[in-house]
Design an enzyme around this catalytic site. Sequence first.
Site, PDB file in Angstrom:
ATOM      1  N   ASP A 107       0.815  -1.217   0.000  1.00 42.94           N
ATOM      2  CA  ASP A 107       0.000   0.000   0.000  1.00 42.94           C
ATOM      3  C   ASP A 107       0.849   1.268   0.000  1.00 42.94           C
ATOM      4  OD1 ASP A 107      -1.433   2.255   1.586  1.00 42.94           O
ATOM      5  OD2 ASP A 107      -3.056   0.974   0.899  1.00 42.94           O
ATOM      6  N   TRP A 136      -5.537   1.607  -0.383  1.00 42.89           N
ATOM      7  CA  TRP A 136      -5.435   0.634  -1.487  1.00 42.89           C
ATOM      8  C   TRP A 136      -5.627  -0.779  -0.971  1.00 42.89           C
ATOM      9  CZ3 TRP A 136      -6.713   4.032  -4.465  1.00 42.89           C
ATOM     10  CH2 TRP A 136      -6.145   5.304  -4.436  1.00 42.89           C
ATOM     11  N   ASP A 137      -5.104  -1.070   0.204  1.00 47.72           N
ATOM     12  CA  ASP A 137      -5.353  -2.390   0.795  1.00 47.72           C
ATOM     13  C   ASP A 137      -6.850  -2.620   0.988  1.00 47.72           C
ATOM     14  OD1 ASP A 137      -2.696  -3.082   0.945  1.00 47.72           O
ATOM     15  OD2 ASP A 137      -2.481  -2.646   3.088  1.00 47.72           O
ATOM     16  N   VAL A 138      -7.527  -1.596   1.496  1.00 47.38           N
ATOM     17  CA  VAL A 138      -8.957  -1.746   1.778  1.00 47.38           C
ATOM     18  C   VAL A 138      -9.748  -1.938   0.486  1.00 47.38           C
ATOM     19  CG1 VAL A 138     -10.995  -0.549   2.691  1.00 47.38           C
ATOM     20  CG2 VAL A 138      -8.848  -0.525   3.980  1.00 47.38           C
ATOM     21  N   GLY A 141      -9.104  -5.385  -1.055  1.00 43.56           N
ATOM     22  CA  GLY A 141      -9.859  -6.434  -0.386  1.00 43.56           C
ATOM     23  C   GLY A 141     -11.309  -6.465  -0.842  1.00 43.56           C
TER      24      GLY A 141
END
Lengths: 357, 357
Positions: A107, A136-138, A141
Site C-alpha cells: 500500500d 489501497w489495501d482496503v 480487499g
Amino acid sequence: MTLAQLGAEVVRIDPVGGAADYHRWPLTAGGDSIYWAGLNKGKRSMEVDMRSPDGQHLVQRLIAAAGALITNVAGRQWHSYAELRALRPDLIHLEVVGRADGTTGVDYTVNAATGFPLVTGPVDHVGPVNHVMPSWDVSCGLYAALAILAALRRRDATGEGSSIRLPLDDVALATAANLGFLTEAMVNGDQRPRLGNAIYGQYGRDFTSSDGESFMVVALTSRHFRDLTELTGTTDAVAALADALGVDFTDEGRRYEHREVLNELFAQWFGSHSAAEVSAALSESSVLWDRYQSFAEVAKSPRVTANPLFEPLQQDRIGTYLAPGLPMSVDGGHVPAAAAPVLGADNSAVPAEWLGE
Amino acid sequence: MTLAQLGAEVVRIDPVGGAADYHRWPLTAGGDSIYWAGLNKGKRSMEVDMRSPDGQHLVQRLIAAAGALITNVAGRQWHSYAELRALRPDLIHLEVVGRADGTTGVDYTVNAATGFPLVTGPVDHVGPVNHVMPSWDVSCGLYAALAILAALRRRDATGEGSSIRLPLDDVALATAANLGFLTEAMVNGDQRPRLGNAIYGQYGRDFTSSDGESFMVVALTSRHFRDLTELTGTTDAVAALADALGVDFTDEGRRYEHREVLNELFAQWFGSHSAAEVSAALSESSVLWDRYQSFAEVAKSPRVTANPLFEPLQQDRIGTYLAPGLPMSVDGGHVPAAAAPVLGADNSAVPAEWLGE
C-alpha cells in the site's frame, strides 16, 4: 473477512507459526496482535507446513474441495491455476499481486507512485505526505470479494471457473483515473496543486473555534452555502463581494476559486465562537460539517457505542470490545462480528469435514 | 459504475439538467466535467422530472422492471422500499445514507469525525490533515456493489428481495475498527501518535536522494531489512547498534521503535546518491520501494500507457484518453472501459425496451 461476513466458510491457511502479519502492531500489553484479530474475524484457521510435499498436497485438496482460492503469494507452481484446475475444473482462483508487471508493491509504495502524497497536506509543505489510512489495501480487499462473488454467479450460470489476477497497483491507478486525477492530466495537460484542507472544485475546508476545536465544513449546494453565510452573519458581505468581483456564488466552481476570501470572512465567526456554539449553529443548518475527533474519542462516542453496527465481541487473548460487522444492514439487521480464530484451531476439523479424513 | 463494468445494465436517472455532480470539477477547457465522465462510465442515462407524479410513476415502473435500485436520496416516500416492494416483491433496494442515525455526511465530514486527519501529516504539524483521496466514497461504492451482488445471489437461491441500508459513516467506522485504530483505543486505552511518513509498527518511511527526489522505502521482513542495510552500507553499523541497545532487529516492532536512529543511518546514503543510483540499487534488492510521483508523471508512465488495464476511450465532449476498466483481469483479459452517456440519451430507449412504451 468480508466474504466470511457475507456468510461464506473461509479458512485462512498459514505457515506453521503464522504469516508475517501474525505479530503486527497494534499489540495488546500481552503482545497479541489487535491488527490480526481485527482482519481475520469470522475465519477458520489452519497451520500447514507448505514447504513439505505432504503439506502442499493437503492444501491442494482443500482448495479443490472449497472451490475458491484467494492468495497473495503468486507464482508458486503448486498452487497455480494451471495445477489446481486439474483437480477442480470449475475452480475460482484469485491472485492478489503487487503490480501488473509482476514486481512487488505494498500500500505505502503503491501510494507513493500514484500521486496522492504530493498533493496531500498543508499548502506550504514541501515533500510527500503519506496516508495513514491504507486506502489501497482496503479497496483491494473489497475488489477481491466482489470478484469472487461475480465469479460465483458466473459459475452458477455456466459451470465455468475463473482465473482472476488483481494487482494492488491497478486498484490505485484505476481509482485515481476514475476520480479524474489522472484524466485531468491527460486531457488538460496539468493537475491540481496541493490545496491543504480545501476541497477541490467545491467550497469546503476546516475552521477553528475560539476554544481551539477544528471543524470540517462543506457547502456542496447553493442552499448549503446560503445557510453558511447566514449562520456566520456574512450574507451581506458575501453579496457585496459577489457584486464587486462580478461572480455568481451559486456556481460551485466560483465558490472554489474565491475560497481564500470566503475563508477569511467565515473564519472570523468561527474564531469568535466556542465549539459548543459552533456545533449548535451548524446543527440547525443544512451545512455539511463535523468536528475533528481522535480515534480515542470516536471509540467512546455514541456513533460507536450506540450503533447497531458494533456489538461486544469476545476475542480470545485480546478481551471483549465493540467490533463491527459489515457496514450495510440487510432487512434492518446487521450480521454481528465473529471472533478471529486461534491460529491452527481447525487443523483437524477442516480436513475431517471437507475431505473426510 | 462497478456493476456496469461487471456486465450489468445500469441506468442512472437524474433530474432534468443533471444532479449536483454534473458540473463537478475537474472540468475541460470547454466546461465539461471530467469527474462526471469518469464515474459514470458504461451507464445509460435518463433525465426525468421527478417532482411530477408522472415522472415518479415512470421511475417506479422502471425500478420494478430493473429489479434493483441504488439511491443516495433516502426518505422519499415514492421510492421507499415499502412503496416499491408492492410493485416488485423481490426488489433489491439499496439506500446509501450519510450516517446511521439519519443525519447527513459526506466523505470529508465523515473523515473528520473518524480520526485519520489528526494522525496524518508531518509530526510537527498542528491541526488536521484531510485526505485528498476520498477513501470512504470509494469503499462505500465497492460495498454497495458487493451488497447488490450478494443480494442477487440470495434472490437467485430463495426468490427473496432485500432492503439494504449503507451509511457512509459506518463504512468509515467499520474500516477504522477492522484495521485496529478504534480497537487499540478500546483495548489499550490509547492511540498511536502522529508519525509523519513513518509506517506504524514496521520499518518504512520516505528518504530524499542527493538530487531531491523522494522515495518511499519499506522493510516488512528481516530479509527486506537485511537488504536495506546492505545496499546502504550500514550492516556493520546496524549490528553494532543492535548490540549497544540490546535489541533484536529481526523483530519488526524493534525496527519500528528504533526507527529514528535507523533513519539517520540510512538517510546519509540516500542523501549522497542520485535518484538514478538509488533506483538502481533498490531495484536489485528485495526492499519494497517506489519513487514519489505526481499525477501528471503517473499519467504518462508505462504503468498506465503500457498497462492492459487502460485502453483509449472516446468520450463525448471530453476527448480520447486512456481509461481503466475493472482492476482485476479475468482469464487473462480486462473488460475495457465504456464511455459515459450523454445526459438523457436513453430517455426514450429505456422505457421502450423495459416497459414496451
